[in-house]
Motif scaffolding. Structure first.
Motif, PDB file in Angstrom:
ATOM      1  N   ALA A   1       0.861  -1.176   0.000  1.00 57.39           N
ATOM      2  CA  ALA A   1       0.000   0.000   0.000  1.00 57.39           C
ATOM      3  C   ALA A   1       0.898   1.227   0.000  1.00 57.39           C
ATOM      4  O   ALA A   1       1.746   1.376   0.878  1.00 57.39           O
TER       5      ALA A   1
ATOM      6  N   LEU B   1      -2.750   0.472  -4.280  1.00 54.68           N
ATOM      7  CA  LEU B   1      -2.213  -0.831  -3.911  1.00 54.68           C
ATOM      8  C   LEU B   1      -1.485  -1.377  -5.130  1.00 54.68           C
ATOM      9  O   LEU B   1      -1.996  -1.285  -6.249  1.00 54.68           O
TER      10      LEU B   1
ATOM     11  N   HIS C   1       1.167  -4.817   2.844  1.00 55.88           N
ATOM     12  CA  HIS C   1      -0.255  -5.071   3.066  1.00 55.88           C
ATOM     13  C   HIS C   1      -0.530  -6.550   3.271  1.00 55.88           C
ATOM     14  O   HIS C   1      -1.178  -6.941   4.241  1.00 55.88           O
TER      15      HIS C   1
END
Length: 137
Positions: free
Chosen positions: A61, A72, A106
Motif C-alpha cells: 500500500a 495498492l 499489506h
C-alpha cells in the motif's frame, strides 16, 4: 486418524517457518522518479532463511503525504535463491515518489519455498528502508 490429518494440515505453514534459519529481509533501498509520472523503487531481498523461494508475491500500500492510501500494488519478487541478496526494480506508474510518506506491506499473496508447499511467510519477513520513505508492516 482424521484429527491427526487436520492437525498436520493446520501446522504445515508453521513447520516451514520453524525450519527457517534466519529472516528474509525486504529493504526499500532507493526511490527515484521514473519516466513521466512514475516512481521507481529499488528493493533488496536478503534471503537468510536457508530456503530458496520459487514464488514470493507481495502487496504494498503506497501512502501519500496525508497518510491516505494512494494505491495498492502487487510485486513479484521471485525467484529468491537461498543465502543471496537479490536486487529487484519495480515501477509504480502515476505515482510521485516525493509524495509518498510510507509504504505498507499489506499482505503476502503467494509464498512458496522451493520443493515445499505454499506457506504463510509473514513472520519470516523483516523490513528495512534506506530511502526517506519507511517500509512498514
Amino acid at each position: 486418524m482424521i484429527k491427526r490429518i487436520v492437525t498436520a494440515i493446520l501446522l504445515a505453514p508453521t513447520f516451514v517457518v520453524a525450519q527457517a534459519s534466519g529472516p528474509l529481509t525486504v529493504e526499500l533501498n532507493k526511490l527515484e522518479s521514473g519516466e513521466g509520472s512514475g516512481c521507481r523503487a529499488y528493493f533488496l531481498f536478503r534471503n537468510q532463511t536457508g530456503m530458496s523461494f520459487e514464488a514470493l508475491e507481495i502487496s504494498l500500500a503506497l501512502l501519500g503525504g496525508d497518510g491516505v492510501i494512494e494505491r495498492l500494488v502487487t510485486v513479484d519478487a521471485s525467484p529468491l535463491p537461498a543465502a543471496r541478496t537479490t536486487l529487484k526494480l519495480f515501477e509504480f506508474p502515476e505515482t510521485d515518489c516525493k509524495g509518498l510518506s510510507e509504504i505498507l506491506l499489506h499482505e503476502i499473496g503467494s509464498c512458496k519455498p522451493q520443493n515445499r508447499d505454499e506457506a504463510d511467510c509473514f513472520e519470516l519477513i523483516e523490513l528495512d528502508s534506506k530511502a526517506a520513505v519507511p517500509l512498514v508492516k
